[in-house]
Design an enzyme around this catalytic site. Structure first.
Site, mmCIF file in Angstrom:
data_model
loop_
_atom_site.group_PDB
_atom_site.id
_atom_site.type_symbol
_atom_site.label_atom_id
_atom_site.label_comp_id
_atom_site.label_asym_id
_atom_site.label_seq_id
_atom_site.Cartn_x
_atom_site.Cartn_y
_atom_site.Cartn_z
ATOM 1 N N GLU A 181 -0.841 -9.314 -0.470
ATOM 2 C CA GLU A 181 -2.276 -9.447 -0.040
ATOM 3 C C GLU A 181 -3.178 -9.417 -1.178
ATOM 4 O OE1 GLU A 181 -2.022 -6.070 2.662
ATOM 5 O OE2 GLU A 181 -3.060 -7.410 4.245
ATOM 6 N N GLY A 222 0.537 -4.860 0.921
ATOM 7 C CA GLY A 222 -0.725 -4.913 0.258
ATOM 8 C C GLY A 222 -0.510 -5.926 -1.230
ATOM 9 N N GLU A 233 4.439 -4.937 7.139
ATOM 10 C CA GLU A 233 4.021 -3.811 7.866
ATOM 11 C C GLU A 233 4.350 -3.755 9.268
ATOM 12 O OE1 GLU A 233 2.318 -6.224 6.214
ATOM 13 O OE2 GLU A 233 0.975 -5.340 4.938
ATOM 14 N N ALA A 268 0.876 -1.311 -0.060
ATOM 15 C CA ALA A 268 -0.147 0.085 -0.158
ATOM 16 C C ALA A 268 0.875 1.374 0.088
ATOM 17 C CB ALA A 268 -0.973 -0.066 1.275
HETATM 18 N N1 CAA Z 1 4.573 3.293 -0.721
HETATM 19 C C1 CAA Z 1 5.055 4.274 -1.308
HETATM 20 N N2 CAA Z 1 5.829 4.511 -1.799
HETATM 21 C C2 CAA Z 1 6.997 3.580 -2.118
HETATM 22 C C3 CAA Z 1 6.520 2.117 -1.579
HETATM 23 C C4 CAA Z 1 5.241 2.079 -0.846
HETATM 24 N N3 CAA Z 1 4.722 0.766 -0.218
HETATM 25 N N4 CAA Z 1 7.387 1.337 -1.711
HETATM 26 C C5 CAA Z 1 8.401 1.998 -2.331
HETATM 27 N N5 CAA Z 1 8.108 3.200 -2.627
HETATM 28 C C6 CAA Z 1 8.623 4.098 -3.409
HETATM 29 C C7 CAA Z 1 9.880 4.739 -2.593
HETATM 30 O O1 CAA Z 1 9.730 5.616 -1.468
HETATM 31 C C8 CAA Z 1 10.901 5.168 -3.790
HETATM 32 O O2 CAA Z 1 10.319 6.720 -4.030
HETATM 33 P P1 CAA Z 1 11.446 7.682 -4.231
HETATM 34 O O3 CAA Z 1 12.181 7.690 -5.253
HETATM 35 O O4 CAA Z 1 10.241 8.998 -4.413
HETATM 36 O O5 CAA Z 1 12.023 7.781 -2.885
HETATM 37 C C9 CAA Z 1 10.682 4.581 -4.964
HETATM 38 O O6 CAA Z 1 9.342 3.715 -4.493
HETATM 39 C C10 CAA Z 1 11.562 3.358 -5.167
HETATM 40 O O7 CAA Z 1 11.815 2.549 -3.840
HETATM 41 P P2 CAA Z 1 13.285 2.502 -3.350
HETATM 42 O O8 CAA Z 1 14.158 3.707 -3.372
HETATM 43 O O9 CAA Z 1 12.867 2.313 -1.743
HETATM 44 O O10 CAA Z 1 13.711 1.085 -3.775
HETATM 45 P P3 CAA Z 1 14.764 -0.039 -3.282
HETATM 46 O O11 CAA Z 1 15.013 -0.991 -4.323
HETATM 47 O O12 CAA Z 1 15.845 0.487 -2.557
HETATM 48 O O13 CAA Z 1 13.846 -0.960 -2.070
HETATM 49 C C11 CAA Z 1 11.909 -1.841 -1.251
HETATM 50 C C12 CAA Z 1 12.715 -1.639 -2.532
HETATM 51 C C13 CAA Z 1 12.618 -2.836 -0.351
HETATM 52 C C14 CAA Z 1 10.583 -2.593 -2.014
HETATM 53 C C15 CAA Z 1 11.534 -0.635 -0.518
HETATM 54 O O14 CAA Z 1 11.183 0.258 -1.504
HETATM 55 C C16 CAA Z 1 10.342 -0.806 0.580
HETATM 56 O O15 CAA Z 1 10.773 -1.327 1.656
HETATM 57 N N6 CAA Z 1 9.250 -0.660 0.147
HETATM 58 C C17 CAA Z 1 8.073 -0.560 1.111
HETATM 59 C C18 CAA Z 1 7.702 -2.174 1.514
HETATM 60 C C19 CAA Z 1 6.595 -2.111 2.439
HETATM 61 O O16 CAA Z 1 6.974 -1.686 3.581
HETATM 62 N N7 CAA Z 1 5.359 -2.453 2.053
HETATM 63 C C20 CAA Z 1 4.270 -2.392 2.866
HETATM 64 C C21 CAA Z 1 3.374 -1.071 2.976
HETATM 65 S S1 CAA Z 1 2.204 -0.994 4.293
HETATM 66 C C22 CAA Z 1 0.969 -2.171 3.689
HETATM 67 O O17 CAA Z 1 0.914 -2.450 2.466
HETATM 68 C C23 CAA Z 1 -0.291 -2.009 4.455
HETATM 69 C C24 CAA Z 1 -1.320 -3.080 4.036
HETATM 70 O O18 CAA Z 1 -1.446 -4.017 4.817
HETATM 71 C C25 CAA Z 1 -1.806 -3.038 2.867
#
Ligand code: CAA
Length: 258
Positions: A112, A109, A132, A66
């Site tokens: 999911e 998400g 999460e 998400a």
């Molecule tokens: N939401 C918003 N933006 C996201 C995102 C997310 N879930 N995941 C990645 N992005 C964005 C980053 O912020 C980044 O944007 P900027 O260039 O503007 O900074 C861009 O995508 C590229 O990401 P990274 O630079 O972080 O890429 P990476 O290769 O270094 O890392 C990754 C990849 C490990 C997937 C890392 O992006 C990450 O940890 N993302 C979040 C994963 C996460 O926590 N997901 C769960 C979200 S909460 C949820 O889903 C709740 C639920 O139950 C529904």
């Protein structure tokens, strides 16, 4: 066909393909993605020429979860009053068979919504997780429930409590994905599976998925009763007549989806 901001929608034969398309955000799922997806699903479900739906992302990410930037400023009351995430139930309740084709990250998400699909195909590059807890929340689009049903308590607790990511092989061993294919062949394979399903009777495929899904919602005896009633009802279809007649006549069936 409708134009979308955050997804691509294509029809390939009898298969509808929805591609998540927010590359700069690794396909993070925001409200616009949800709006677009609902419109696309409504279109494909209403299209009698479509017999299966593939949901996919990019090479790098199916979806990295998400959209954290969208959620970050929200209050409890914002989340509660908008019933945040409830719209995603549309995907889980799709009546036509759905196939998730996952390459790269399927986190939070992303994992999911892949689990909402009927069949989950993984590229050898796929990575699954429910991170999460590292953000101070828990899964909110069904992960605590669907992951546990898919892989059992031990693995679900491991993933949900540590937030760790698993690769495609571990996901297959755990029963989360049905098979792993080389990344370069993922979409072709998903289309083949979709075409195979779409070559069957559509109403029969729709009740087949309903019957399997019923097993997650009810007792064994009620589930079996449901299956039997639906099985009997299929004898009112032209496709049952055609399927069995074709077998007896030693020819291929020509289903007309009625
Ligand atoms: N939401 C918003 N933006 C996201 C995102 C997310 N879930 N995941 C990645 N992005 C964005 C980053 O912020 C980044 O944007 P900027 O260039 O503007 O900074 C861009 O995508 C590229 O990401 P990274 O630079 O972080 O890429 P990476 O290769 O270094 O890392 C990754 C990849 C490990 C997937 C890392 O992006 C990450 O940890 N993302 C979040 C994963 C996460 O926590 N997901 C769960 C979200 S909460 C949820 O889903 C709740 C639920 O139950 C529904």
């Amino acid at each position: 066909m409708t134009d979308f901001e955050t997804i691509l929608l294509e029809r390939k034969g009898r298969v509808g393909v929805i591609t998540l398309n927010r590359p700069k955000a690794l396909n993070a799922l925001n409200s616009q993605v949800l709006k677009d997806l609902i419109v696309a699903l409504d279109e494909l479900e209403a299209d009698s020429g479509i017999g299966a739906i593939v949901l996919t992302g990019s090479e790098r990410a199916f979806a990295a979860g998400a959209d954290i930037k969208e959620m970050q400023p929200q209050s409890y009351m914002d989340m509660f009053m908008s019933d945040f995430f409830s719209g995603w139930d549309r995907l889980a309740s799709a009546r036509k068979p759905t196939i998730a084709a996952v390459a790269g990250y399927a986190l939070g998400g992303g994992c999911e919504i892949a689990m909402m699909c009927d069949i989950l195909l993984a590229a050898d590059t796929a990575k699954f997780g429910q991170p999460e807890i590292t953000l101070g929340v828990i899964p909110g689009i069904g992960g605590s429930q669907r992951l546990t049903r898919a892989v059992g308590k031990a693995k679900a607790m491991d993933l949900v409590l540590t937030g760790r990511t698993i690769d495609a092989e571990e996901a297959e061993r755990a029963g989360l994905v049905s098979r792993i294919v080389p990344a370069a062949e993922l979409l072709d394979e998903a289309l083949k599976v979709g075409e195979k399903i779409a070559s069957m009777s559509l109403p029969v495929a729709m009740v087949a998925k309903e019957a399997v899904n019923r097993s997650f919602e009810t007792t064994l005896s009620e589930g079996i009763r449901f299956e039997r009633r639906v099985f009997h009802s299929l004898f009112a279809t032209e496709d049952q007549t055609e399927g069995m007649t074709a077998f007896v006549e030693k020819r291929k069936p020509n289903f007309n989806h009625r």
